[in-house]
Design a protein around this motif. Structure first.
Motif, mmCIF file in Angstrom:
data_model
loop_
_atom_site.group_PDB
_atom_site.id
_atom_site.type_symbol
_atom_site.label_atom_id
_atom_site.label_comp_id
_atom_site.label_asym_id
_atom_site.label_seq_id
_atom_site.Cartn_x
_atom_site.Cartn_y
_atom_site.Cartn_z
ATOM 1 N N MET A 1 0.816 -1.211 0.000
ATOM 2 C CA MET A 1 0.000 0.000 0.000
ATOM 3 C C MET A 1 0.848 1.259 0.000
ATOM 4 S SD MET A 1 -3.274 -0.204 2.445
ATOM 5 C CE MET A 1 -4.275 -1.643 2.144
ATOM 6 N N LEU A 2 1.828 1.281 0.910
ATOM 7 C CA LEU A 2 2.733 2.420 0.936
ATOM 8 C C LEU A 2 4.076 1.943 0.398
ATOM 9 C CD1 LEU A 2 2.501 5.155 3.473
ATOM 10 C CD2 LEU A 2 4.778 4.509 2.765
ATOM 11 N N HIS A 179 7.587 -1.481 15.407
ATOM 12 C CA HIS A 179 6.158 -1.305 15.162
ATOM 13 C C HIS A 179 5.544 -2.450 14.357
ATOM 14 C CE1 HIS A 179 7.876 2.824 15.742
ATOM 15 N NE2 HIS A 179 6.998 2.725 16.704
ATOM 16 N N ALA A 180 6.380 -3.219 13.691
ATOM 17 C CA ALA A 180 5.869 -4.354 12.918
ATOM 18 C C ALA A 180 7.031 -5.277 12.587
ATOM 19 C CB ALA A 180 5.197 -3.889 11.631
ATOM 20 N N ASP A 202 0.596 -14.861 15.161
ATOM 21 C CA ASP A 202 -0.192 -14.783 16.392
ATOM 22 C C ASP A 202 0.618 -14.173 17.536
ATOM 23 O OD1 ASP A 202 -2.320 -15.882 15.077
ATOM 24 O OD2 ASP A 202 -1.993 -17.931 15.819
ATOM 25 N N MET A 205 0.400 -10.501 17.180
ATOM 26 C CA MET A 205 -0.890 -9.951 17.603
ATOM 27 C C MET A 205 -0.976 -9.888 19.129
ATOM 28 S SD MET A 205 -2.499 -9.105 14.887
ATOM 29 C CE MET A 205 -4.085 -8.750 15.622
ATOM 30 N N TRP A 210 2.170 -5.628 14.500
ATOM 31 C CA TRP A 210 1.681 -6.232 13.269
ATOM 32 C C TRP A 210 2.769 -7.110 12.664
ATOM 33 C CZ3 TRP A 210 -2.050 -8.013 10.719
ATOM 34 C CH2 TRP A 210 -2.002 -8.201 9.332
ATOM 35 N N GLU A 212 3.616 -9.161 9.076
ATOM 36 C CA GLU A 212 3.170 -9.422 7.710
ATOM 37 C C GLU A 212 4.200 -10.271 6.990
ATOM 38 O OE1 GLU A 212 2.608 -5.437 6.449
ATOM 39 O OE2 GLU A 212 4.642 -5.204 5.677
ATOM 40 N N SER A 222 -6.582 -19.227 7.473
ATOM 41 C CA SER A 222 -7.055 -18.402 8.593
ATOM 42 C C SER A 222 -6.195 -17.161 8.812
ATOM 43 C CB SER A 222 -7.057 -19.236 9.874
ATOM 44 O OG SER A 222 -5.755 -19.743 10.114
ATOM 45 N N HIS A 223 -4.996 -17.139 8.236
ATOM 46 C CA HIS A 223 -4.061 -16.043 8.491
ATOM 47 C C HIS A 223 -3.746 -15.213 7.245
ATOM 48 C CE1 HIS A 223 -3.601 -18.267 12.188
ATOM 49 N NE2 HIS A 223 -2.794 -17.338 12.667
ATOM 50 N N LEU A 225 -4.789 -12.571 6.018
ATOM 51 C CA LEU A 225 -4.682 -11.110 6.117
ATOM 52 C C LEU A 225 -3.261 -10.659 6.445
ATOM 53 C CD1 LEU A 225 -7.929 -9.775 7.861
ATOM 54 C CD2 LEU A 225 -7.146 -9.393 5.530
ATOM 55 N N HIS A 226 -2.438 -11.606 6.914
ATOM 56 C CA HIS A 226 -1.042 -11.246 7.207
ATOM 57 C C HIS A 226 -0.189 -11.199 5.938
ATOM 58 C CE1 HIS A 226 -1.254 -11.330 11.619
ATOM 59 N NE2 HIS A 226 -2.134 -12.309 11.462
ATOM 60 N N VAL A 228 1.045 -9.711 2.690
ATOM 61 C CA VAL A 228 1.052 -8.442 1.965
ATOM 62 C C VAL A 228 1.823 -8.677 0.689
ATOM 63 C CG1 VAL A 228 1.788 -6.036 2.014
ATOM 64 C CG2 VAL A 228 0.911 -7.133 4.080
ATOM 65 N N ASP A 234 3.848 -1.707 2.084
ATOM 66 C CA ASP A 234 3.848 -1.566 3.537
ATOM 67 C C ASP A 234 5.254 -1.459 4.126
ATOM 68 O OD1 ASP A 234 0.742 -3.150 4.488
ATOM 69 O OD2 ASP A 234 1.206 -1.599 3.095
ATOM 70 N N GLY A 235 5.644 -2.494 4.901
ATOM 71 C CA GLY A 235 6.910 -2.343 5.612
ATOM 72 C C GLY A 235 8.069 -2.198 4.691
ATOM 73 N N LEU B 354 -4.809 6.712 1.463
ATOM 74 C CA LEU B 354 -3.376 6.916 1.225
ATOM 75 C C LEU B 354 -3.143 7.631 -0.100
ATOM 76 C CD1 LEU B 354 -1.585 3.589 2.243
ATOM 77 C CD2 LEU B 354 -1.217 5.846 3.255
ATOM 78 N N ARG B 406 -6.796 -8.087 13.315
ATOM 79 C CA ARG B 406 -5.710 -7.983 12.328
ATOM 80 C C ARG B 406 -5.837 -6.702 11.506
ATOM 81 N NH1 ARG B 406 -6.871 -14.103 11.457
ATOM 82 N NH2 ARG B 406 -5.154 -15.048 12.621
ATOM 83 N N ALA B 409 -4.662 -3.866 13.647
ATOM 84 C CA ALA B 409 -3.201 -3.808 13.813
ATOM 85 C C ALA B 409 -2.523 -3.368 12.515
ATOM 86 C CB ALA B 409 -2.676 -5.180 14.242
ATOM 87 N N ARG B 410 -2.989 -3.908 11.399
ATOM 88 C CA ARG B 410 -2.345 -3.555 10.132
ATOM 89 C C ARG B 410 -2.593 -2.094 9.786
ATOM 90 N NH1 ARG B 410 -3.036 -5.968 3.950
ATOM 91 N NH2 ARG B 410 -1.481 -4.555 3.095
ATOM 92 N N TYR B 413 -0.501 0.267 11.785
ATOM 93 C CA TYR B 413 0.876 0.253 11.279
ATOM 94 C C TYR B 413 0.998 1.079 9.992
ATOM 95 C CZ TYR B 413 5.095 -1.682 9.066
ATOM 96 O OH TYR B 413 6.300 -1.831 8.434
ATOM 97 N N ARG B 416 0.992 4.647 10.723
ATOM 98 C CA ARG B 416 2.292 5.098 11.235
ATOM 99 C C ARG B 416 3.296 5.246 10.091
ATOM 100 N NH1 ARG B 416 5.742 5.683 15.523
ATOM 101 N NH2 ARG B 416 4.083 5.399 17.045
ATOM 102 N N LEU B 417 3.301 4.271 9.193
ATOM 103 C CA LEU B 417 4.206 4.388 8.043
ATOM 104 C C LEU B 417 3.934 5.685 7.287
ATOM 105 C CD1 LEU B 417 4.101 0.782 6.497
ATOM 106 C CD2 LEU B 417 6.026 1.832 7.698
#
Lengths: 235, 425
Positions: A1-2, A179-180, A202, A205, A210, A212, A222-223, A225-226, A228, A234-235, B354, B406, B409-410, B413, B416-417
């Motif tokens: 995203m960023l 922060h992540a 987990d 969380m 966060w 990812e 189940s996961h 959404l983690h 990216v 993002d990071g 964004l 989730r 939290a995402r 983050y 913040r970024l």
């Protein structure tokens, strides 16, 4: 995203597992060459917000002209300057403060795992984990004292040698104050990897950071959404 | 009761804020001739991170006959703790609650919290003054319209609703009466009550149904006093939509411009950004506005429809762009957990915000607040939420518990970024 445009400061590899592949000596690029790449990345930036640049490749803090590189980013209109580092150099002298005053607001701190077993042994650099922890704290404390908003992301290259300590590695990053955590693929993994990765997510969380993954690592449905998937996102 | 009646007013605010509501209550009651010389007030403007036992210590030290508390979702848990302790220590103290967290569910509050004697529903000033008058004359509180209190047997009993105050200027200004002092050079002004919108998750309009404004002269007098005599340099208006109409915005701009020229700034006013083009943006700049807060809350069509919100992507983007050109920061707000929104809807909303490069992105999970449409229709919509304040969403038919955490939290983050950037780049 960023998104961040990656600008490598030299030829060679960032901190990684020496058991997977031995690290050679880096060869750093001249200042002007890197500045040209920064200018190109900034000039070609189209999608808001930005431009954003991450200085990466072999350890940027070992580049002899890092302050000039950071200044070059700011002069060329880069809005978010990120350094991808092993974190150790930030604990030295005024490096953390210097980076912040130069305009660095983002860090990606690579770590191979919690404590000596992982980061120190797998990197082949005894004592690195303690230095990195101190470096991150120095960066965060200095930013806090100066009222600067920063983002620190722990980056864990995931390989078969650190897979079983991923949850405690994320826990260690949380203790550092990042922060992540971003888990990136760094070699083939056994079938059991998905369970370790889910446990790492987990753990994040539960420790309020966060976590990812880069989208190529196996994750349970189940996961998801983690995951990216966007390159450079993002990071 | 013996006179003067000792009244303690308490609010547990978010740190850095003070309670405008208590200021209005006290200013109105102090101007009531029935109470003149018969009531003595003490205001405790504390914060919601103060320990309830310490807050109770402060209250008990005043030995009040009446404790009036303004209750919001962010303070309710601590307030109930304080009230319980105070009642045990001072059984004769009458405890009155008001505010958006308790007014819409008054009977439930009285049933669940035996330490509470009465709850004011809706607008509080006139009802609170009536309660004080009834208390000093030892009359039942159920005689006050707009109040739910206990009958002789202790059971909750609701008096009829109270009509809204028609002439807002009959509520004295807490600032001009000296009841409220600006805090650290900051002041909040209420220009009107009610909201032109009826968003399903929001209780800013407090169910008033229509917009009622203080006179422009009254607002101008408050600004002049605060910016002049009190040297306030940091203002905000608590109005749900600052640019309520173009005429009003032009008047506000005219009124505030002379102070803006001297360095007075308006922070975090809420705007309807889709109605902002070049001219309204210029009016906001001239008024000294440096930051605004706005939606979109969601960009998911089904969620927007369910919440009775509109969203025009182009107009929204234009509004942000016009404000940013003038150096006005825009805070874009998004809510995770709105009915019908999927995780993808929420994340697309984050991506949309964004891409506008607004200045700040604020995300939160849905709080299903008493009095809102979503609160009343929660079962129908399948919204599972914490019955205890602040009533955070637990799950929806489209997003489960873990995925909501989730998303939270995402998005925190990502925010913040986004916020971590080189100033002035």
């Amino acid at each position: 995203m960023l998104r961040f445009a990656a600008v490598e400061v030299g030829a060679g590899e960032a901190l990684g597992c020496v058991r997977c592949s031995p690290r050679g000596a880096p060869a750093y690029y001249p200042l002007d060459d890197i500045i040209d790449r920064i200018a190109a990345a900034s000039g070609a930036w189209e999608r808001l917000p930005g431009p954003n640049v991450v200085l990466c490749g072999p350890e940027p803090f070992a580049h002899p002209e890092l302050p000039a590189l950071v200044a070059g980013c700011a002069e060329r209109g880069v809005e978010r300057i990120c350094i991808e580092t092993d974190g150790g150099a930030l604990a030295v002298g005024g490096n953390a403060e210097g980076a912040l005053l130069g305009g660095v607001r983002h860090l990606r701190v690579r770590m191979l795992g919690a404590g000596q077993r992982a980061t120190d042994e797998l990197s082949g650099r005894p004592g690195l984990s303690q230095k990195a922890k101190a470096g991150v704290r120095a960066f965060l404390d200095t930013a806090d004292a100066r009222g600067m908003t920063v983002a620190v992301t722990g980056v864990i290259p995931v390989c078969r040698h650190n897979l079983d300590v991923l949850p405690e590695s994320v826990g260690a990053l949380a203790e550092w104050g990042v922060h992540a955590a971003r888990l990136v693929s760094s070699g083939p993994l056994p079938e059991s990897a998905a369970a370790h990765l889910a446990a790492a997510c987990d753990t994040g969380m539960l420790n309020r950071i966060w976590v990812e993954t880069d989208g190529t690592l196996p994750l349970a449905a189940s996961h998801l959404l983690h995951a990216v998937c966007e390159a450079g996102g993002d990071g | 009761m013996a006179e003067p009646l000792k009244v303690a007013l308490l609010a547990l605010n978010v740190p850095g804020y003070q309670s405008l509501a208590l200021g209005f209550l006290r200013a109105y009651a102090q101007a009531d001739q029935r109470l003149a010389g018969r009531v003595a007030f003490q205001t405790l403007d504390l914060t919601n991170d103060d320990d309830p036992w310490w807050v109770a210590y402060r209250v008990i030290g005043l030995d009040p006959d009446v404790l009036g508390v303004s209750v919001h979702c962010w303070s309710a848990r601590a307030v109930f703790d304080v009230c319980r302790i105070v009642k045990r220590a001072l059984p004769a103290t009458r405890i009155l609650l008001g505010g958006p967290e308790v007014g819409p569910v008054a009977i439930s509050v009285l049933e669940r919290h035996l330490e509470v004697d009465a709850v004011v529903r809706g607008e509080g000033e006139a009802a609170f003054a009536d309660i004080l008058d009834l208390l000093r004359r030892d009359k039942p509180l159920t005689r006050a319209d707009g109040v739910t209190a206990r009958d002789a047997a202790g059971a909750p009993a609701a008096a009829p609703d109270r009509p809204l105050i028609a002439d807002m200027d009959t509520i004295p200004s807490p600032y001009l009466t000296g009841v409220l002092d600006p805090l650290e050079g900051r002041a909040y002004i209420e220009g009107y009550r009610g909201c032109p919108h009826q968003c399903g998750y929001c209780f800013e309009g407090k169910g008033y149904g229509r917009v009622r404004s203080f006179s422009l002269e009254r607002i101008a007098a408050e600004v002049a006093y605060l910016a002049g005599e009190r040297n306030v340099r940091w203002f905000s208006f608590v109005d749900p939509v600052f640019n309520l109409t173009n005429d009003r915005l032009a008047w506000m701009s005219d009124t505030l411009a002379p102070y803006a020229a001297k360095g007075v700034r308006l922070h975090t006013i809420e705007v309807d950004i889709e109605r902002i083009d070049r001219q309204p943006a210029a009016l906001l700049e001239r008024a000294g506005v440096v930051s605004v807060e706005t939606g979109p809350q969601s960009i998911g069509r089904a969620a927007l429809d369910e919440c009775r919100r509109t969203f025009d992507e182009e107009r929204f983007a234009r509004g942000v762009c016009e404000l940013r050109k003038l150096g006005i920061a825009v805070e874009c707000d998004l809510i995770a957990g709105l009915p019908h929104d999927t995780p993808d809807d929420f994340l697309e909303g984050v991506a949309f915000c964004l891409a506008q490069d607004p200045g700040k992105i604020q995300t939160s999970t849905l709080h299903v607040l008493p009095g809102t449409d979503l609160f009343q229709r929660a079962e129908e919509l399948g919204l599972v939420f914490d019955s205890e304040p602040p009533h955070e969403i637990i799950s929806t038919p489209d997003v489960g518990f873990a995925d909501l955490r989730r998303l939270e939290a995402r998005s925190v983050y990502i925010a913040r970024l986004y916020a971590a950037r080189l100033e002035g780049a």
